[in-house]
Design a protein around this motif. Structure first.
Motif, PDB file in Angstrom:
ATOM      1  N   ASP A 177     -53.367  89.208  20.113  1.00  0.00           N
ATOM      2  CA  ASP A 177     -53.493  87.783  20.410  1.00  0.00           C
ATOM      3  C   ASP A 177     -53.971  87.635  21.850  1.00  0.00           C
ATOM      4  N   THR A 179     -55.373  84.567  24.964  1.00  0.00           N
ATOM      5  CA  THR A 179     -55.590  83.169  25.340  1.00  0.00           C
ATOM      6  C   THR A 179     -56.352  83.062  26.650  1.00  0.00           C
ATOM      7  N   TRP A 184     -65.244  78.143  24.729  1.00  0.00           N
ATOM      8  CA  TRP A 184     -65.592  79.343  23.968  1.00  0.00           C
ATOM      9  C   TRP A 184     -66.862  80.004  24.512  1.00  0.00           C
ATOM     10  N   LEU A 191     -61.994  87.433  27.141  1.00  0.00           N
ATOM     11  CA  LEU A 191     -61.007  88.024  26.236  1.00  0.00           C
ATOM     12  C   LEU A 191     -61.625  89.130  25.395  1.00  0.00           C
ATOM     13  N   MET A 216     -57.941  72.808  20.751  1.00  0.00           N
ATOM     14  CA  MET A 216     -58.215  74.207  21.034  1.00  0.00           C
ATOM     15  C   MET A 216     -59.290  74.743  20.102  1.00  0.00           C
ATOM     16  N   HIS A 218     -59.963  78.052  18.048  1.00  0.00           N
ATOM     17  CA  HIS A 218     -59.317  79.257  17.526  1.00  0.00           C
ATOM     18  C   HIS A 218     -60.360  80.105  16.807  1.00  0.00           C
ATOM     19  N   ILE A 230     -58.051  84.712  18.833  1.00  0.00           N
ATOM     20  CA  ILE A 230     -58.480  84.237  20.148  1.00  0.00           C
ATOM     21  C   ILE A 230     -58.247  82.729  20.229  1.00  0.00           C
ATOM     22  N   LYS A 231     -57.610  82.297  21.304  1.00  0.00           N
ATOM     23  CA  LYS A 231     -57.377  80.868  21.524  1.00  0.00           C
ATOM     24  C   LYS A 231     -57.987  80.467  22.863  1.00  0.00           C
ATOM     25  N   VAL A 232     -58.927  79.520  22.826  1.00  0.00           N
ATOM     26  CA  VAL A 232     -59.549  78.975  24.031  1.00  0.00           C
ATOM     27  C   VAL A 232     -59.116  77.517  24.127  1.00  0.00           C
ATOM     28  N   THR A 233     -58.443  77.168  25.226  1.00  0.00           N
ATOM     29  CA  THR A 233     -57.623  75.956  25.241  1.00  0.00           C
ATOM     30  C   THR A 233     -58.214  74.772  25.996  1.00  0.00           C
ATOM     31  N   VAL A 238     -53.200  77.664  30.496  1.00  0.00           N
ATOM     32  CA  VAL A 238     -52.565  78.852  29.914  1.00  0.00           C
ATOM     33  C   VAL A 238     -52.964  80.051  30.762  1.00  0.00           C
TER      34      VAL A 238
END
Length: 296
Positions: A177, A179, A184, A191, A216, A218, A230-233, A238
């Motif tokens: 995982d 973040t 993106w 990441l 977000m 995802h 992958i999470k781009v917030t 974060v």
């Protein structure tokens, strides 16, 4: 190898690399750098000893172009760059290599083409491209196969490396995982690149799926041997961090040292020029572009 003369091209929105990368080679004027629109840059530069911790023995940034004379002149004064040019093509014949310190990948091909045709080595800031078609256009324009160097500098962030002890502790890795803030297109590469480095036995890329909502971005990635989420917030705060899941446990890695990884990537660019061979496998770079394209 002689001390190289470098040209820097800046700058894109939210990206302060023309200031920091130039300063890593040239040093900087403290009072002027304090006016840099990216406060973290003078903060981390001030923690380093000059010239001991810098790369001034390898190269000097001698020329700069940015989208306005005001921006060019401020970067030049802050990072001790002697020459401001009216158009980036004016650097051809005046420098040994180029730092394309912009992350607006949609403009990379247009900006790199004059230098590629001239045979000048170039460091292309992350992301290299937003599609395989764009990436291959630049690769095919090379005059020799090590002319382009491109990566996220986090590829070289030591605090993100999985040591042999880490791997023994958590066992066979099956998922990660990760973040990061912002967007993106420009920040997912921070990441993806460390994941690629840490998981050389991931196998063939099988699938990339995205879920984008108003909060977000995802993306789920599946290779033969491992998966990633992958999470781009966006603007939500974060840490830039990774959690690796293995058969015996988990381990977290958090990014903390911008200066060290920028310095390491710039050093690798100079080494690529010196050694006349790619420092990074081209197939890995293209795999990263493919994930970015499919995850958009």
């Amino acid at each position: 190898m002689k001390k190289l003369k470098l040209g820097v091209i800046g700058m894109s929105e939210g990206n302060g690399h023309p200031y920091s990368w130039s300063a890593i080679f040239n040093g900087y004027e403290k009072n002027i750098m304090q006016e840099c629109p990216f406060p973290s840059i003078p903060d981390y530069l001030s923690n380093e000893s000059y010239p001991q911790n810098f790369l001034c023995h390898l190269a000097e940034v001698t020329h700069i172009w940015a989208q306005s004379p005001e921006i060019s002149n401020h970067i030049a004064k802050a990072s001790k760059i002697k020459n401001v040019v009216a158009h980036y093509s004016e650097m051809i014949g005046a420098v040994d290599a180029i730092l394309l310190a912009r992350d607006d990948a949609e403009n990379h091909y247009e900006m790199t083409l004059p230098f590629l045709k001239a045979g000048i080595p170039i460091f292309i800031d992350k992301p290299f491209a937003l599609s395989l078609n764009e990436a291959n256009q630049m690769i095919n324009a090379q005059q020799y196969n090590y002319q382009i160097f491109t990566c996220s500098s986090l590829r070289y962030a030591k605090e993100l490396f999985l040591s042999e002890t880490d791997k023994e502790t958590i066992g066979s890795i099956y998922h990660v995982d990760a973040t990061v803030m912002k967007y993106w297109e420009t920040y997912a590469i921070h990441l993806l690149e460390p994941i690629i480095v840490n998981l050389p036995n991931r196998g063939v890329l099988k699938r990339v799926d995205k879920i984008e909502d108003s909060k977000m971005h995802h993306v789920a990635i599946l290779w033969e041997e491992v998966s990633a989420a992958i999470k781009v917030t966006g603007n939500r705060i974060v840490p830039l961090e990774f959690t690796y899941y293995g058969s015996k446990g988990t381990i977290k890695k958090v990014f903390i040292d911008s200066f060290a990884c920028f310095k390491a990537s710039l050093f690798e660019f100079i080494q690529q020029i010196k050694n006349q061979e790619n420092s990074i496998l081209r197939k890995d770079t293209l795999e990263l572009v493919e994930i970015i394209e499919k995850g958009r």
